[in-house]
Design an enzyme around this catalytic site. Structure first.
Site, PDB file in Angstrom:
ATOM      1  N   TYR A 155       0.839  -1.200   0.000  1.00 39.32           N
ATOM      2  CA  TYR A 155       0.000   0.000   0.000  1.00 39.32           C
ATOM      3  C   TYR A 155       0.876   1.252   0.000  1.00 39.32           C
ATOM      4  O   TYR A 155       2.056   1.210   0.375  1.00 39.32           O
ATOM      5  CB  TYR A 155      -0.935   0.021   1.217  1.00 39.32           C
ATOM      6  N   CYS A 156       0.291   2.368  -0.421  1.00 41.79           N
ATOM      7  CA  CYS A 156       0.937   3.676  -0.341  1.00 41.79           C
ATOM      8  C   CYS A 156      -0.173   4.720  -0.220  1.00 41.79           C
ATOM      9  O   CYS A 156      -1.316   4.377   0.064  1.00 41.79           O
ATOM     10  CB  CYS A 156       1.849   3.935  -1.536  1.00 41.79           C
ATOM     11  N   THR A 157       0.125   5.975  -0.432  1.00 41.21           N
ATOM     12  CA  THR A 157      -0.862   7.039  -0.200  1.00 41.21           C
ATOM     13  C   THR A 157      -2.041   6.947  -1.159  1.00 41.21           C
ATOM     14  O   THR A 157      -3.197   6.879  -0.747  1.00 41.21           O
ATOM     15  CB  THR A 157      -0.203   8.427  -0.321  1.00 41.21           C
TER      16      THR A 157
END
Length: 292
Positions: free
Chosen positions: A177-179
């Site tokens: 995951y990331c932003t």
């Protein structure tokens, strides 16, 4: 009301300089500020403006070839969220660092998406999986998914070094995951290229997860690259995980060191902020008094 718009799109951009000029013209005409990165591989933007201006911006941007199906992420923001407009052409919209070695990640091998509701169900079911943060350490310091592995890196180009340290997970289920999703496109593809067998990436990143699920199982707040610095994610059972650099009090508050030669961004409570004059140390507090 002012809004913040976050988006990306991996798509061939035949003439990045021409696209740069078009983006600058649209943003300047609509009084939109922020940052737009352009490369032959696509676009990545975080911009702010009035709701009406951003509606027009989205409509005009989607008129260009390959950009009609951009997934836009919109949130509330202050008028001063961005001090200026920057539209820049770069070799990559997010730099994994492989091109310097004459290599590159194959985005056609990116992992399948896991939808926010599916990730929530995965947590609720207590199934075994490893969740990997594709962001930098300072982003994960103020907020991350529960039990996430946060790489001790300051830049995404260091991600391959982190992957080399977790090869024992190659046969385990992994979620990245990331932003907003853009770094996971490359991170998940790289993991698969390195032999990780069961990889999925969170569709739309933390931003979409918060909007869709209420943010349960995200601890702390989400680091953002604008004047807000961080925003709330978990509206179900919110927590604070970050600690004051000086006293250790739990607080979600980033400041920049008052010493311009240092400029370290660190977690600091209001009390210590006043005591240290926004310095990360007594030394920086003293130095700042003599720097003009």
């Amino acid at each position: 009301m002012h809004k913040i718009l976050l988006y990306y799109k991996y798509t061939p951009i035949e003439d990045p300089d021409d696209q740069k000029n078009k983006q600058k013209e649209i943003c300047q005409r609509l009084n939109i500020k922020g940052r737009v990165l352009i490369a032959k591989e696509g676009l990545n933007g975080t911009v702010g403006g009035t709701a009406e201006a951003l509606d027009q911006y989205m409509a005009e941007t989607m008129c260009y070839p390959g950009l009609k199906d951009i997934e836009w992420k919109i949130s509330d923001g202050a008028e001063d969220a961005f001090p200026k407009l920057r539209v820049v052409v770069r070799p990559e919209v997010v730099t994994l660092g492989l091109k310097k070695e004459g290599d590159d990640v194959d985005l056609s091998k990116k992992a399948n998406y896991i939808e926010p509701e599916e990730l929530l169900d995965l947590y609720e079911s207590e199934e075994e999986f490893t969740i990997i943060d594709a962001r930098n350490e300072y982003e994960g310091r103020i907020g991350k998914f529960r039990n996430a592995l946060v790489p001790d890196i300051d830049n995404f180009r260091e991600f391959p070094e982190f992957v080399a340290s977790i090869e024992h997970l190659k046969n385990k289920p992994v979620v990245t995951y990331c932003t907003g999703g853009i770094r996971c496109e490359k991170a998940s593809a790289y993991l698969k290229e390195r032999g990780f067998e069961d990889v999925r990436q969170l569709h739309g990143g933390i931003h979409h997860y918060s909007d869709t699920t209420g943010g349960k199982y995200f601890d702390g707040e989400m680091y953002v690259f604008d004047g807000r610095v961080h925003t709330q994610v978990n509206r179900v059972n919110p927590t604070i995980i970050s600690k004051c650099h000086h006293c250790g009090e739990k607080v979600a508050r980033y400041v920049n060191c008052c010493n311009a030669e240092c400029n370290l961004q660190f977690i600091c409570c209001e009390s210590c902020d006043k005591e240290y004059g926004s310095g990360c140390s007594r030394e920086c507090q003293q130095k700042s008094r003599f720097i003009t």
